[in-house]
Design a protein around this motif. Structure first.
Motif, PDB file in Angstrom:
ATOM      1  N   VAL A 138       1.205  -0.954   1.866  1.00 37.20           N
ATOM      2  CA  VAL A 138       2.435  -1.133   2.265  1.00 37.20           C
ATOM      3  C   VAL A 138       2.329  -2.789   2.640  1.00 37.20           C
ATOM      4  CG1 VAL A 138       4.278  -0.723   4.005  1.00 37.20           C
ATOM      5  CG2 VAL A 138       2.791   0.771   2.684  1.00 37.20           C
ATOM      6  N   ASP A 139       3.196  -3.695   2.329  1.00 33.61           N
ATOM      7  CA  ASP A 139       3.175  -4.947   2.580  1.00 33.61           C
ATOM      8  C   ASP A 139       2.825  -5.450   4.103  1.00 33.61           C
ATOM      9  OD1 ASP A 139       3.929  -5.463  -0.259  1.00 33.61           O
ATOM     10  OD2 ASP A 139       5.756  -5.836   0.313  1.00 33.61           O
ATOM     11  N   TRP A 140       3.484  -4.900   4.998  1.00 26.75           N
ATOM     12  CA  TRP A 140       3.065  -5.502   6.381  1.00 26.75           C
ATOM     13  C   TRP A 140       1.789  -5.133   6.862  1.00 26.75           C
ATOM     14  CZ3 TRP A 140       1.966  -2.130  10.232  1.00 26.75           C
ATOM     15  CH2 TRP A 140       2.013  -0.941  10.112  1.00 26.75           C
ATOM     16  N   THR A 141       1.309  -3.932   6.337  1.00 32.89           N
ATOM     17  CA  THR A 141      -0.025  -3.540   6.509  1.00 32.89           C
ATOM     18  C   THR A 141      -1.093  -4.509   6.078  1.00 32.89           C
ATOM     19  OG1 THR A 141      -0.634  -2.255   4.630  1.00 32.89           O
ATOM     20  CG2 THR A 141       0.323  -1.084   6.605  1.00 32.89           C
ATOM     21  N   TRP A 142      -1.012  -4.950   4.939  1.00 31.21           N
ATOM     22  CA  TRP A 142      -1.549  -6.114   4.383  1.00 31.21           C
ATOM     23  C   TRP A 142      -1.599  -7.468   5.248  1.00 31.21           C
ATOM     24  CZ3 TRP A 142      -5.535  -5.928   1.183  1.00 31.21           C
ATOM     25  CH2 TRP A 142      -6.240  -7.102   0.529  1.00 31.21           C
ATOM     26  N   SER A 143      -0.709  -7.712   5.796  1.00 31.27           N
ATOM     27  CA  SER A 143      -0.486  -8.889   6.663  1.00 31.27           C
ATOM     28  C   SER A 143      -1.202  -8.892   7.852  1.00 31.27           C
ATOM     29  CB  SER A 143       1.010  -9.157   6.921  1.00 31.27           C
ATOM     30  OG  SER A 143       1.756  -8.308   7.651  1.00 31.27           O
ATOM     31  N   GLN A 144      -1.517  -7.457   8.234  1.00 35.68           N
ATOM     32  CA  GLN A 144      -2.110  -7.324   9.442  1.00 35.68           C
ATOM     33  C   GLN A 144      -3.580  -7.531   9.422  1.00 35.68           C
ATOM     34  OE1 GLN A 144      -0.979  -5.562  12.856  1.00 35.68           O
ATOM     35  NE2 GLN A 144       0.742  -6.763  11.885  1.00 35.68           N
ATOM     36  N   VAL A 145      -4.152  -7.401   8.028  1.00 31.21           N
ATOM     37  CA  VAL A 145      -5.625  -7.699   7.711  1.00 31.21           C
ATOM     38  C   VAL A 145      -5.806  -9.211   7.350  1.00 31.21           C
ATOM     39  CG1 VAL A 145      -6.144  -5.108   7.657  1.00 31.21           C
ATOM     40  CG2 VAL A 145      -5.636  -6.803   5.807  1.00 31.21           C
ATOM     41  N   THR A 146      -4.724  -9.967   6.842  1.00 34.30           N
ATOM     42  CA  THR A 146      -5.108 -11.064   6.445  1.00 34.30           C
ATOM     43  C   THR A 146      -4.753 -12.133   7.661  1.00 34.30           C
ATOM     44  OG1 THR A 146      -2.936 -11.497   5.710  1.00 34.30           O
ATOM     45  CG2 THR A 146      -4.362 -10.778   4.053  1.00 34.30           C
ATOM     46  N   LEU A 147      -4.136 -11.628   8.730  1.00 33.09           N
ATOM     47  CA  LEU A 147      -3.984 -12.517   9.934  1.00 33.09           C
ATOM     48  C   LEU A 147      -3.451 -13.846   9.576  1.00 33.09           C
ATOM     49  CD1 LEU A 147      -7.334 -11.869  11.651  1.00 33.09           C
ATOM     50  CD2 LEU A 147      -5.156 -10.524  11.871  1.00 33.09           C
ATOM     51  N   GLY A 148      -2.494 -13.778   8.726  1.00 38.28           N
ATOM     52  CA  GLY A 148      -1.574 -15.014   8.517  1.00 38.28           C
ATOM     53  C   GLY A 148      -2.021 -15.933   7.460  1.00 38.28           C
ATOM     54  N   TYR A 172      -9.744  -9.818   6.492  1.00 30.88           N
ATOM     55  CA  TYR A 172     -10.688  -9.174   7.416  1.00 30.88           C
ATOM     56  C   TYR A 172     -10.872  -7.716   7.577  1.00 30.88           C
ATOM     57  CZ  TYR A 172     -10.553 -14.280   8.272  1.00 30.88           C
ATOM     58  OH  TYR A 172     -10.578 -15.595   8.143  1.00 30.88           O
ATOM     59  N   GLY A 173     -10.305  -7.135   6.539  1.00 32.49           N
ATOM     60  CA  GLY A 173     -10.399  -5.664   6.823  1.00 32.49           C
ATOM     61  C   GLY A 173      -9.609  -4.956   5.535  1.00 32.49           C
ATOM     62  N   VAL A 174      -9.755  -3.549   5.342  1.00 27.02           N
ATOM     63  CA  VAL A 174      -9.036  -3.025   4.470  1.00 27.02           C
ATOM     64  C   VAL A 174      -8.105  -1.938   5.156  1.00 27.02           C
ATOM     65  CG1 VAL A 174      -9.218  -1.118   2.565  1.00 27.02           C
ATOM     66  CG2 VAL A 174     -10.793  -3.116   2.433  1.00 27.02           C
ATOM     67  N   ALA A 216     -15.088   0.734   1.377  1.00 26.65           N
ATOM     68  CA  ALA A 216     -13.981   0.598   2.022  1.00 26.65           C
ATOM     69  C   ALA A 216     -12.615   0.795   1.301  1.00 26.65           C
ATOM     70  CB  ALA A 216     -13.681  -0.542   2.987  1.00 26.65           C
ATOM     71  N   LEU A 217     -12.538   0.287   0.061  1.00 21.09           N
ATOM     72  CA  LEU A 217     -11.605   0.423  -0.703  1.00 21.09           C
ATOM     73  C   LEU A 217     -11.324   1.791  -1.089  1.00 21.09           C
ATOM     74  CD1 LEU A 217     -11.545  -2.836  -3.045  1.00 21.09           C
ATOM     75  CD2 LEU A 217      -9.859  -2.257  -1.343  1.00 21.09           C
ATOM     76  N   TRP A 218     -12.341   2.615  -1.590  1.00 19.89           N
ATOM     77  CA  TRP A 218     -12.409   3.864  -2.266  1.00 19.89           C
ATOM     78  C   TRP A 218     -11.814   4.724  -0.986  1.00 19.89           C
ATOM     79  CZ3 TRP A 218     -14.770   7.997   0.187  1.00 19.89           C
ATOM     80  CH2 TRP A 218     -14.505   9.347  -0.595  1.00 19.89           C
ATOM     81  N   LEU A 219     -12.355   4.442   0.196  1.00 22.18           N
ATOM     82  CA  LEU A 219     -11.907   5.310   1.310  1.00 22.18           C
ATOM     83  C   LEU A 219     -10.497   5.294   1.675  1.00 22.18           C
ATOM     84  CD1 LEU A 219     -13.250   6.870   3.952  1.00 22.18           C
ATOM     85  CD2 LEU A 219     -13.217   4.821   5.008  1.00 22.18           C
ATOM     86  N   ASN A 220      -9.806   4.065   1.674  1.00 15.93           N
ATOM     87  CA  ASN A 220      -8.360   3.948   1.735  1.00 15.93           C
ATOM     88  C   ASN A 220      -7.450   3.851   0.791  1.00 15.93           C
ATOM     89  OD1 ASN A 220      -9.084   3.879   4.778  1.00 15.93           O
ATOM     90  ND2 ASN A 220      -9.893   1.800   4.307  1.00 15.93           N
ATOM     91  N   THR A 221      -8.011   3.991  -0.548  1.00 10.69           N
ATOM     92  CA  THR A 221      -7.032   3.867  -1.741  1.00 10.69           C
ATOM     93  C   THR A 221      -7.213   5.187  -2.674  1.00 10.69           C
ATOM     94  OG1 THR A 221      -8.604   2.812  -3.233  1.00 10.69           O
ATOM     95  CG2 THR A 221      -7.023   1.384  -1.573  1.00 10.69           C
ATOM     96  N   SER A 222      -8.196   5.872  -2.614  1.00 15.19           N
ATOM     97  CA  SER A 222      -8.429   6.910  -3.732  1.00 15.19           C
ATOM     98  C   SER A 222      -7.645   7.913  -3.209  1.00 15.19           C
ATOM     99  CB  SER A 222      -9.780   7.425  -3.928  1.00 15.19           C
ATOM    100  OG  SER A 222     -10.329   8.078  -2.799  1.00 15.19           O
ATOM    101  N   ASP A 223      -6.927   8.804  -3.960  1.00 17.70           N
ATOM    102  CA  ASP A 223      -6.412  10.099  -3.701  1.00 17.70           C
ATOM    103  C   ASP A 223      -7.163  11.223  -3.017  1.00 17.70           C
ATOM    104  OD1 ASP A 223      -3.943   8.928  -4.535  1.00 17.70           O
ATOM    105  OD2 ASP A 223      -3.925  10.169  -6.559  1.00 17.70           O
ATOM    106  N   GLU A 224      -8.534  11.159  -3.881  1.00 18.75           N
ATOM    107  CA  GLU A 224      -9.430  12.060  -3.203  1.00 18.75           C
ATOM    108  C   GLU A 224      -9.800  11.870  -1.610  1.00 18.75           C
ATOM    109  OE1 GLU A 224     -13.852  13.708  -4.413  1.00 18.75           O
ATOM    110  OE2 GLU A 224     -13.271  11.684  -4.718  1.00 18.75           O
ATOM    111  N   SER A 225      -9.941  10.544  -1.461  1.00 17.24           N
ATOM    112  CA  SER A 225     -10.298  10.153   0.061  1.00 17.24           C
ATOM    113  C   SER A 225      -8.792  10.395   0.849  1.00 17.24           C
ATOM    114  CB  SER A 225     -10.643   9.083   0.059  1.00 17.24           C
ATOM    115  OG  SER A 225     -10.941   8.419   1.561  1.00 17.24           O
ATOM    116  N   LEU A 226      -7.885  10.044   0.480  1.00 20.09           N
ATOM    117  CA  LEU A 226      -6.503  10.133   1.434  1.00 20.09           C
ATOM    118  C   LEU A 226      -6.551  11.369   1.804  1.00 20.09           C
ATOM    119  CD1 LEU A 226      -4.671   7.207  -0.142  1.00 20.09           C
ATOM    120  CD2 LEU A 226      -6.003   7.197   1.973  1.00 20.09           C
TER     121      LEU A 226
END
Length: 441
Positions: free
Chosen positions: A131-141, A147-149, A330-340
């Motif tokens: 979701v776009d705004w969550t990505w902006s939360q980890v890129t810090l502008g 700086y995080g997934v 970190a990507l698997w944990l937060n993007t895979s259907d299995e993990s989510l």
């Protein structure tokens, strides 16, 4: 954690618009060092406070013998884990990965506690998955630093006692003006429309977020502090009016008294985040089947803006020797259907990915809420969160100072607006005390 003025200024510079062009470089020195496979089996250390996270990690370990993860759980961030992280980073023995809430990431960046994973190809390729705004939360502008997934989010909506509103012929409010009108009617019926929390300053920040305000921004290499922005004052004055008219209760949040207010029908609504669904269900079990969820009230009729309360990222902490493998996990944990799916089943984690919002488990009716498919409301809210709210590098101090001011206002000493003004001043002082540049100072 100790740091020099030069280090602090350099970290802040990463957030400034002036350096965005420079950050587009592919040089490893800009993006925080190489992101390359270790070429051998790796064991990562990971610290989290998610209930049941061990079972989710077991799913990864079973399929990835070359990248094993040892997970350790602890208290939530402000409950002690962040302090442990900073101590470990300073001592050079931090875990490879740590759970860090969005509002704490700037603090870790300014303290030089994070690895930039923006030059990990798989990370940047996943940008559009979130979701776009969550990505902006980890890129810090920034445009190329990460700086995080993103892990989860807390879009806000209106939890309300459907039965009580119907029995008393009170329309479910769709605007904040209607919410104030409903508050008077609820009071006449013997209840309070909600409880005003003196300690959940991040909830209040969510109200400001929805109103289009922000508490921080950067100018060049300096921070601009705007806790008392016009939007913040608008929100403060609104709630101050409800307090002055005794239309909201003020019991301490997250106490037995607070739970009882919802369980007994003394409190009729709660404008809260998606995770609040479980808080009400566990704290007010006698009201099962009587609640429903609607979009949060709007400042303008027909508006569709949403605020956010909460949400975490999984960050690679400074000093990790395995940035590539840590980012991959970190990507698997937060993007895979299995993990989510496993995260939702274990701890009701609400995903930060676009596809995660379509998990079958989030399409089902929820018995406690009269079999309403409540997550449909939060899915809409997630897409309506204003994207550019910025957190500052001293949020623990901000929350403590503003909370003290809110408690004074509730007791009749000062106002919510004056608490924000005082918090603004103390935040500037806190930044200056840490040699962090402040705009206009």
């Amino acid at each position: 954690m100790k740091h020099t003025k030069t280090a602090a200024a350099a970290a802040v510079a990463l957030l400034s618009s002036v350096t965005l062009a420079a950050c587009s470089s592919s040089d490893d020195s800009v993006a925080g060092g190489a992101c390359e496979p270790a070429g051998e089996n790796v064991t990562l250390e990971f610290t989290s406070w998610i209930p049941g996270i061990e079972g989710v990690v077991d799913l990864w370990n079973a399929e990835n013998p070359d990248i094993q993860v040892k997970v350790q759980t602890g208290p939530n961030g402000n409950g002690g884990t962040y302090k442990n992280f900073f101590n470990q980073i300073e001592a050079g023995n931090a875990p490879d990965l740590g759970q860090i809430e969005y509002d704490a990431l700037p603090n870790f960046l300014v303290q030089d506690g994070l690895e930039d994973i923006g030059n990990c190809e798989e990370v940047m390729a996943a940008k559009d998955d979130f979701v776009d705004w969550t990505w902006s939360q980890v890129t810090l502008g920034t445009e190329s630093s990460v700086y995080g997934v993103p892990q989860d989010s807390g879009p806000m909506a209106l939890f309300y006692r459907k039965d009580l509103f119907e029995e008393n012929n009170i329309p479910v409010p769709t605007t904040w003006a209607e919410y104030a009108d409903a508050a008077a009617q609820v009071k006449d019926a013997g209840g309070y429309i909600t409880n005003f929390s003196q300690s959940d300053i991040n909830q209040f920040a969510g109200f400001v977020w929805q109103a289009g305000g922000s508490w921080f921004s950067t100018e060049g290499d300096a921070w601009d502090v705007t806790l008392d922005s016009p939007e913040s004052v608008q929100v403060a004055d609104y709630w101050q009016d409800l307090l002055d008219k005794d239309l909201v209760s003020t019991v301490p949040a997250w106490t037995d008294e607070w739970n009882n207010a919802y369980n007994s029908g003394d409190a009729w609504t709660w404008v809260s985040a998606v995770w609040g669904a479980n808080s009400i269900a566990s704290g007010a079990p006698d009201t099962a089947g009587k609640w429903a969820v609607a979009p949060a009230p709007q400042w303008t009729e027909g508006g569709t803006d949403a605020g956010n309360w909460g949400g975490s990222s999984i960050a690679v902490l400074k000093g990790s020797d395995h940035k590539y493998e840590a980012a991959k996990f970190a990507l698997w944990l937060n993007t895979s259907d299995e993990s989510l799916t496993a995260l939702n089943e274990a701890a009701n984690i609400y995903p930060a990915t676009k596809e995660g919002l379509n998990l079958p488990v989030l399409k089902e009716g929820v018995e406690f809420y009269g079999d309403q498919a409540i997550y449909d409301v939060f899915k809409d809210a997630s897409s309506q969160v204003v994207p550019d709210f910025t957190w500052g590098p001293t949020m623990t101090q901000v929350y403590a100072d503003v909370s003290d001011g809110f408690k004074n206002a509730v007791s009749g000493s000062g106002t919510l607006a004056s608490a924000l003004a005082d918090g603004n001043a103390s935040t500037i002082a806190a930044l200056e005390a840490q040699a962090i540049p402040v705009a206009g100072e």
